[in-house]
Design an enzyme around this catalytic site. Structure first.
Site, PDB file in Angstrom:
ATOM      1  CG  ASP A 127      -7.927  -1.827   6.874  1.00 30.34           C
ATOM      2  OD1 ASP A 127      -6.687  -1.762   7.078  1.00 30.34           O
ATOM      3  OD2 ASP A 127      -8.715  -2.324   7.693  1.00 30.34           O
ATOM      4  CG  PHE A 129      -3.718   6.761   4.610  1.00 30.41           C
ATOM      5  CD1 PHE A 129      -3.484   7.210   3.316  1.00 30.41           C
ATOM      6  CD2 PHE A 129      -4.965   6.952   5.158  1.00 30.41           C
ATOM      7  CE1 PHE A 129      -4.477   7.834   2.584  1.00 30.41           C
ATOM      8  CE2 PHE A 129      -5.975   7.579   4.437  1.00 30.41           C
ATOM      9  CZ  PHE A 129      -5.742   8.025   3.154  1.00 30.41           C
ATOM     10  CB  THR A 131      -0.260  -1.188   5.201  1.00 31.50           C
ATOM     11  OG1 THR A 131      -0.556  -1.375   6.583  1.00 31.50           O
ATOM     12  CG2 THR A 131       0.408  -2.451   4.679  1.00 31.50           C
ATOM     13  CB  CYS A 171       2.743  11.689  -6.963  1.00 30.05           C
ATOM     14  SG  CYS A 171       4.383  11.285  -7.583  1.00 30.05           S
ATOM     15  CB  CYS A 185     -14.517   1.134   6.795  1.00 30.82           C
ATOM     16  SG  CYS A 185     -13.867   0.959   5.147  1.00 30.82           S
TER      17      CYS A 185
HETATM   18 ZN   LIG Z   1       5.755  10.000  -6.213  1.00 36.54          ZN
END
Ligand SMILES: [Zn+2]
Length: 340
Positions: A127, A129, A131, A171, A185
């Site tokens: 939940d 970014f 990780t 990307c 959340c």
């Molecule tokens: Zn990439």
């Protein structure tokens, strides 16, 4: 085909068939995070007959999880069970043929490669970014396919990443957003059905990969809004300037193994992870803390209620401190009760 074959309906689906079933039974999947998305993902994979599933999660079950985390119940809350242990027990009763391994662990730069090293596929049930960037780095480096999923409010996104072939997570999200700049959340809530749809889309992408049908994958980022009844696939090209898949720079993986204090989304809680993994004697700690506050313990964790804080300590030295979202304050509470 015998009627009592538990996979009969799935085998009948032509693209899957007996060959798909065989491939799935030989597959080893690692799930990182066993909350809302993770419980749905685990259930799909285990019911479908994956060979092995390792579930990595750092947290324990709470009452406000039950609205959307389908493997858990009130007894798990009363027993203070870690999610990885509660999920593994439940999944063992759903399909005893699957080797399910529950790991109560915080996934960080120093252990992620060993946790996913033997995986045929990695599933994102996290939940946050931090990780996800770490998973993206580790999966690119080790050339593991992985399936990202995210869900807030009634909206969600899914992306299957095949290193060297498709766009990666970085990307389209080059850097972690500033804290407080995106809906979470915590601020926007989350609907159970949205979680179910997103996890099901992730599981479908996973099954396509595991049964040898990459041609059936969505050609890009799937977005879904269950309240507005919309779904869309955005074509995603690889970004040659992407630091991770374009330049093989794994910034998040190279973050080192030092300790950390992480504020947990929507929990008024902070996780403290010591710099070096410990091997705590929980019964001894229980005796030491008996005069300090109310202490309880099970096979997986120790819980202390004292000074307005709820401190949950795991045998590896990790702790989740509820009652503050200030990392410095939480570190002080940890030092006072557990040790520095
Ligand atoms: Zn990439």
């Amino acid at each position: 085909m015998p009627e009592n074959d538990r996979y009969a309906r799935q085998r009948l689906f032509a693209p899957f068939g007996g060959e798909g079933q065989k491939r799935l039974a030989a597959a080893n999947v690692v799930l990182i995070g066993c909350g809302a998305l993770g419980t749905h993902l685990a259930q799909h994979l285990v019911r479908a007959g994956v060979g092995r599933l390792r579930i990595c999660d750092r947290d324990f079950v709470e009452l406000n999880n039950l609205q959307r985390q389908v493997l858990f119940d009130e007894q798990d809350v009363r027993s203070n069970l870690p999610k990885a242990a509660a999920a593994a027990a439940k999944l063992g009763r759903i399909n005893g043929d699957v080797k399910v391994e529950g790991r109560v662990v915080d996934v960080h730069p120093a252990n992620v490669e060993s946790l996913i090293g033997d995986a045929d596929l990695v599933l994102d049930g996290t939940d946050n970014f931090e990780t996800r960037f770490l998973l993206n780095d580790a999966c690119l480096k080790l050339k593991k396919n992985w399936v990202y999923g995210g869900c807030v409010g009634a909206d969600g996104m899914v992306l299957a990443v095949r290193p060297g072939t498709t766009a990666c997570f970085r990307c389209f999200v080059p850097d972690a957003p500033e804290p407080g700049s995106v809906a979470t959340c915590d601020t926007a809530g989350v609907l159970g059905p949205a979680v179910g749809v997103v996890a099901s889309l992730q599981a479908a992408e996973a099954l396509k990969l595991l049964t040898g049908h990459p041609e059936a994958l969505a050609d890009g980022l799937i977005t879904v809004d269950v309240w507005g009844s919309r779904q869309h696939v955005f074509r995603m090209a690889r970004n040659p300037e992407c630091p991770a898949c374009g330049k093989a720079r794994y910034d998040f993986l190279e973050g080192g193994s030092s300790g950390s204090a992480t504020t947990l989304c929507g929990r008024n809680a902070v996780q403290i992870r010591p710099a070096a993994e410990a091997s705590l004697d929980l019964p001894a700690l229980e005796r030491r803390l008996a005069g300090v506050g109310r202490v309880s313990r099970n096979d997986y964790l120790l819980r202390l209620d004292a000074d307005g804080f709820e401190v949950t300590v795991f045998p590896d030295g990790r702790a989740i401190i509820r009652g503050t979202d200030d990392p410095a304050r939480a570190r002080a509470v940890y030092a006072k009760f557990v040790g520095s």
